[in-house]
Design an enzyme around this catalytic site. Sequence first.
Site, mmCIF file in Angstrom:
data_model
loop_
_atom_site.group_PDB
_atom_site.id
_atom_site.type_symbol
_atom_site.label_atom_id
_atom_site.label_comp_id
_atom_site.label_asym_id
_atom_site.label_seq_id
_atom_site.Cartn_x
_atom_site.Cartn_y
_atom_site.Cartn_z
ATOM 1 N N HIS A 103 10.044 -24.720 -11.005
ATOM 2 C CA HIS A 103 10.754 -25.463 -9.957
ATOM 3 C C HIS A 103 10.543 -24.856 -8.566
ATOM 4 O O HIS A 103 10.608 -25.565 -7.570
ATOM 5 C CB HIS A 103 12.205 -25.682 -10.334
ATOM 6 C CG HIS A 103 12.314 -26.735 -11.395
ATOM 7 N ND1 HIS A 103 12.332 -26.433 -12.731
ATOM 8 C CD2 HIS A 103 12.280 -28.090 -11.317
ATOM 9 C CE1 HIS A 103 12.334 -27.554 -13.430
ATOM 10 N NE2 HIS A 103 12.310 -28.571 -12.604
ATOM 11 N N GLU B 37 9.451 -37.157 -21.407
ATOM 12 C CA GLU B 37 8.886 -35.834 -21.112
ATOM 13 C C GLU B 37 8.922 -34.915 -22.326
ATOM 14 O O GLU B 37 8.689 -33.725 -22.207
ATOM 15 C CB GLU B 37 9.561 -35.208 -19.882
ATOM 16 C CG GLU B 37 11.067 -35.242 -19.878
ATOM 17 C CD GLU B 37 11.681 -34.713 -18.581
ATOM 18 O OE1 GLU B 37 10.962 -34.224 -17.698
ATOM 19 O OE2 GLU B 37 12.916 -34.775 -18.469
ATOM 20 N N ASP C 246 7.119 -31.465 -17.765
ATOM 21 C CA ASP C 246 7.656 -31.055 -19.055
ATOM 22 C C ASP C 246 6.798 -31.562 -20.200
ATOM 23 O O ASP C 246 6.599 -30.854 -21.186
ATOM 24 C CB ASP C 246 9.103 -31.545 -19.209
ATOM 25 C CG ASP C 246 10.069 -30.597 -18.516
ATOM 26 O OD1 ASP C 246 9.928 -29.372 -18.719
ATOM 27 O OD2 ASP C 246 10.934 -31.058 -17.768
ATOM 28 N N CYS D 249 6.554 -39.521 -12.491
ATOM 29 C CA CYS D 249 7.116 -38.761 -11.376
ATOM 30 C C CYS D 249 6.829 -37.264 -11.513
ATOM 31 O O CYS D 249 7.269 -36.471 -10.699
ATOM 32 C CB CYS D 249 8.610 -39.022 -11.225
ATOM 33 S SG CYS D 249 9.566 -38.472 -12.646
HETATM 34 C C1 PEP Z 1 8.756 -33.438 -14.992
HETATM 35 O O1 PEP Z 1 9.088 -32.740 -15.947
HETATM 36 O O2 PEP Z 1 7.590 -33.861 -14.808
HETATM 37 C C2 PEP Z 1 9.753 -33.819 -13.974
HETATM 38 C C3 PEP Z 1 9.481 -34.711 -13.048
HETATM 39 O O3 PEP Z 1 10.950 -33.182 -13.996
HETATM 40 P P1 PEP Z 1 11.151 -31.644 -13.571
HETATM 41 O O4 PEP Z 1 9.850 -31.167 -12.979
HETATM 42 O O5 PEP Z 1 12.279 -31.608 -12.605
HETATM 43 O O6 PEP Z 1 11.481 -31.004 -14.879
HETATM 44 MG MG MG Z 2 11.203 -32.500 -16.364
#
Ligand code: PEP
Ligand code: MG
Length: 586
Positions: free
Chosen positions: A189, A431, A455, A502
């Site tokens: 993150h 995911e 993920d 996304c």
């Molecule tokens: C992902 O896992 O691609 C996602 C968009 O969520 P995050 O990166 O916040 O886990």
């Molecule tokens: Mg995710």
Amino acid sequence: MLRLSGTAAGSGIAVGPVRLPAARVLVEERRVAPERRSAEISRLDAAVTAADAAMAEVGRSAAAPAAEGSEIVDVHRAILQSDELVDEARRLIRERGIGAEWAIRMVVDQLGLAFAQMKDDRFRERFADVEQVAERLLRRLLGLPAIRDDELVAGAIVVGFDLSPVDALQLHRLGVAGFATERGGPTSHAAIVARALGMPFVFGVHGLVEAVHAGDTLCVDANFSEVVVRPDEATLRSFGERRAAEAERFRAVAATRQSPAVTLDGTAISLGANIESATEVAAALEAGADHIGLVRTELLYLARPTLPSEEEQYRDAVDILRAAAGHPVTFRTLDLGGDKLPMGVRIPVGPNPALGMRGIRFSLDRQDIFRAQLRALYRAAAVGPLRILLPLVSRVSEVRETRRICARVCEELARERIVFDESAPLGAMIETPSAVFTADHIAAECDFLSVGTNDLIQYAFAADRQNEDMAYLYQPMHPSILRALAQVFAAAAASGRPVSVCGDMAGDPWNTWLLVGLGLRSFSMAMPELAFVKSVVRKTELPLAEEFARASLALTSAEEVSALASARFGARLALELDGRARPRTR
Ligand code: PEP
Ligand code: MG
């Protein structure tokens, strides 16, 4: 001069003086197993004793500079021994299994909030002392040499072992130009935040902290995944030239950012931005987004002692919707757990947080927290077009249970005569591999799907997204991922549900042809990537993209797909792809 390689998060180049940061940056968010907690407390106590002895030595030294005069040393020693700092940290280790460094950091953050509320300026300013003491203590714990209490300067490059998402945000606000760390992951993150902010970040640079001194010049090259420590004249000159070329290239690509995202043969592609707060919305629209495809709601609330109330979440959502001025916004419900642990709530993540209590699992476990957020979102839906997205769904039953909770929440709001809109669409993130395999069932129970490739890739390859040594397994182009996507897109199409991607895969222009060719029509990404992806879309011929995707699905490795991508469109998309390393594989 020393060149060290790592892995890039995002793109771009920064050159500036090294800041081995204040303690805030160096902390690893680590859990301690129950049987190791008393040893961890002893480790903390030993560091306190050593830091105290070192401070006493400074106090005795006649040559100590004024700022380190004996009075201030006494104050610092008192802070070091205070219950508020060390006792509270011991409690966090003992009761919550928080690693010593992280515990100190949590306590300091909490104290920061308490200090910020003090009316008397003189007291408020004392917080700097607490931070300095904590820094000394952390450096002891980490076995780092003592450093001067350097101020962070605008344009500095922050170097550390690790970086948390909150650090990335705060350091950006302070004007830092780039980050380089020893640990991390391509879709950790912190990396996601750095990418959203357009900050060059290279992680996984082994030996970096040892190799640099505060004030050294450092070049961070997130295009070619390396850092250069103490560059010579010629290297500095070449970095300067490359930065100028980068800026020029960006200007050229961004020239079409407000033009429609349509392929050469007229297929419209919707391009959205991923955001964390209302402050980012205007820039996203300005960068060419036609919707906000992902609001990671949890990031607003990590660096604070309590989770937000319904009212606060409602206000934040309304701020975002107002800023979006009628453009649709997808709010993901709190994706807590994994590497996103708030200070104020205890999340029993288990020994392997990425596989533990996270996302929708936590929300269904703590329905008091979940219901407050759902109430806030259904209320905000009355203000503007809003969709609700559930993270880390792995079984359709989680969606069904959420639907029941949503119905109850809406009944409650109606009974209380509070304005809300129950027609807000409810979607699921795809995911986890189990969600891919049952995407048809999940689609049938949802209004839309959104694929979280960060993920999905982590779980498909069983490769921790936080672990720099596994970064080579972040392979969005691998046929396994392409096949997973094809399966999800087919399930969405069969049930007539819209689907978007996304995860960060959607923001890399190397992947645009693949995704369009596989049938994707809605993307959401970090804001700085929008102009690049739009420019690629506008140069895409759908039949060629479809043929490329079909051919890729039949290949056997990410290397082969990447080589085919270079051969098929590398030259044609030179403007968008130049200076952007080809997807890294091994
Ligand atoms: C992902 O896992 O691609 C996602 C968009 O969520 P995050 O990166 O916040 O886990
Ligand atoms: Mg995710």
